[in-house]
Design a protein around this motif. Structure first.
Motif, PDB file in Angstrom:
ATOM      1  N   TYR A 116       0.689   4.057   5.439  1.00 36.43           N
ATOM      2  CA  TYR A 116      -0.129   3.000   6.024  1.00 36.43           C
ATOM      3  C   TYR A 116      -1.596   3.433   6.136  1.00 36.43           C
ATOM      4  N   TRP A 156       0.569  -5.182  10.176  1.00 36.74           N
ATOM      5  CA  TRP A 156       1.667  -5.518   9.279  1.00 36.74           C
ATOM      6  C   TRP A 156       2.913  -5.782  10.105  1.00 36.74           C
ATOM      7  N   PRO A 161       0.014  -1.515   4.843  1.00 31.59           N
ATOM      8  CA  PRO A 161       0.551  -0.541   3.890  1.00 31.59           C
ATOM      9  C   PRO A 161      -0.521  -0.113   2.883  1.00 31.59           C
TER      10      PRO A 161
END
Length: 494
Positions: free
Chosen positions: A488, A406, A464
């Motif tokens: 996460y 991410w 996430p």
């Protein structure tokens, strides 16, 4: 708006006498109130405002770019190589130049001394320097109270950009540069030391180009003011040499001309970065600086002799910065600070000091020391908004594992787990538009996301917990969740 001392207002009628109803404010009490308003209250605010500003930002490191700056500093301490080379990932499509090396080295050294707690303390040092530089700039243009108002307006625009990154150096040095140029506009003497300052600035951050640009604008303003006053502008022409030499000095850093191309390398990737988005007046940190600029223009319109070409040039530069992008609003905030301060001045106000008075300097230094000691005592090594709970599971991955990460944690993974090969990090300018389009298509499970994701060959992912991509990988592709921590998930290919 004009602030005038009560004693400076014209008297009307007969002065009240002591003991009458109208004379409750005797000369002695008026003097005490005047001294309170002119000295005591501003000095109390001098302590309170910087302390509140610095302490308001105190807390965990939340800027994802901080971590790849840490990794860069570690790389420099290990190799001292500034060449455009990058062994962090196999996915870069453009070369990377270590053009912000000086503060990156400081960040890495702070982390070596005390981990992320050291980074937090170093951030507080940077904040103190920024606030002090802006306050000194404003104080050279007005009274202490007026300077504090100008500084507060500037801090509102600066607020979103006060993370522990090299750009803090730019904001402080920009304030120093503007102060020097306004002094040159007053006495027509060039400040040649700005050439050396620009070289230091170019070793710290890409905004160094603002120094020569602002200098050129104000130097031209001085020439126009000379001509408007009927004087020979040739005596002020040496001022034009300062920004020219400063620009050349910026190209003589260890990375050479690349310090200029790297600073302008955002290009077509700006659309993917929030801080390069267009500013909105619905955002207070944008609206306040823009409204302040409008107020300055109104004051100029009412006081026809209060403006000059130097001020107009600075005003236009501040307006352009405030409207260009979210990231440049902070630049506009610094540029407008002295204009706001000057707009508050009244005809009876005393001349502004060229240097910060000794008492005020001592108060500011004492406040900074107290805030920094408090930061040192309260900072912790878990001072970051990153999933450190995944560390053990990430350490267990084989070196070179391709991780679809991410964007917000890419810089932290670069720094904390350098053996992994990441798909993306905060250095967006290293990737071309097609690459970033594919990344976003996969991240948000848009049409064709399966092919986009498969193109990276990732066998692990850090996403996430509420990520649609994480759900899709588990539900449709058989990926399994290895660990969950701090919002996460770490996923592995089956």
């Amino acid at each position: 708006m004009t602030l005038t001392h009560p004693a400076a207002r014209p008297a009307t009628g007969t002065p009240p006498t002591r003991g009458t109803a109208d004379g409750a404010g005797s000369p002695g009490s008026s003097d005490r109130r005047g001294r309170l308003l002119d000295t005591v209250v501003p000095r109390l605010l001098l302590v309170a405002v910087p302390a509140l500003v610095v302490w308001a930002v105190h807390g965990p490191v939340g800027d994802p770019d901080t971590f790849w700056h840490l990794r860069a500093g570690e790389q420099l301490l290990r190799t001292w190589s500034f060449l455009p080379a990058d062994d962090w990932s196999a996915f870069n499509t453009r070369p990377w130049v270590l053009h912000e090396w000086a503060p990156e080295v400081l960040l890495a050294l702070a982390a070596r001394v005390d981990g992320l707690a050291g980074v937090v303390v170093l951030r507080q040092v940077g904040l103190v320097l920024v606030v002090a530089a802006v306050l000194a700039l404003c104080r050279s243009r007005g009274t202490l109270l007026q300077a504090l108002i100008g500084t507060t307006v500037a801090v509102v625009g600066l607020a979103p950009s006060l993370g522990p990154r090299p750009q803090l150096v730019s904001f402080a040095l920009l304030a120093v540069t503007v102060r020097a140029w306004l002094a040159s506009a007053d006495d027509r003497r060039p400040r040649w030391w700005l050439v050396g300052l620009t070289w230091v600035w170019a070793c710290c951050h890409g905004f160094w180009v603002l120094g020569p640009l602002v200098g050129a604008v104000l130097a031209v303003g001085v020439l126009l003011d000379e001509r408007a006053a009927g004087r020979d502008p040739r005596s002020a022409r040496p001022l034009l040499l300062v920004p020219v030499l400063a620009g050349l000095a910026g190209l003589l850093t260890p990375v050479g001309y690349r310090t200029l191309t790297a600073a302008m390398g955002v290009g077509d990737t700006a659309q993917y970065v929030t801080e390069w988005a267009a500013p909105s007046l619905r955002t207070p940190t944008v609206a306040v600086p823009v409204l302040a600029l409008a107020a300055v223009a109104v004051v100029w319109a009412r006081r026809r002799r209060s403006w000059s070409w130097v001020r107009v040039g600075l005003w236009l530069a501040a307006l352009l910065a405030c409207l260009l992008a979210l990231r440049t609003v902070a630049v506009g905030a610094v540029l407008l600070a002295p204009l706001v301060t000057e707009a508050l001045r009244g005809p009876a106000d005393p001349p502004a000091p060229r240097r910060l008075p000794r008492v005020e300097g001592a108060l500011l230094a004492g406040t900074a020391l107290v805030v920094l000691v408090a930061s040192l005592l309260t900072a912790s090594d878990r001072a970051a908004r990153v999933p450190t709970g995944l560390d053990a599971a990430l350490d267990a991955l084989p070196a070179g594992t391709v991780v679809y990460d991410w964007y917000d944690v890419g810089g932290w993974l670069d720094w904390a787990h350098p053996d992994l090969s990441l798909v993306v990090d905060g250095r967006t300018e290293l990737f071309n538009q097609d690459y970033l389009d594919r990344y976003q298509r996969a991240a948000f499970t848009q049409p064709g996301w399966q092919d986009a994701f498969a193109s990276y060959g990732a066998t692990a992912a850090v996403l996430p917990v509420d990520s649609p991509l994480a759900d899709a990988l588990v539900d449709r592709s058989g990926w399994r969740v290895v660990a969950v921590a701090d919002g996460y998930r770490l996923l592995r290919h089956p």
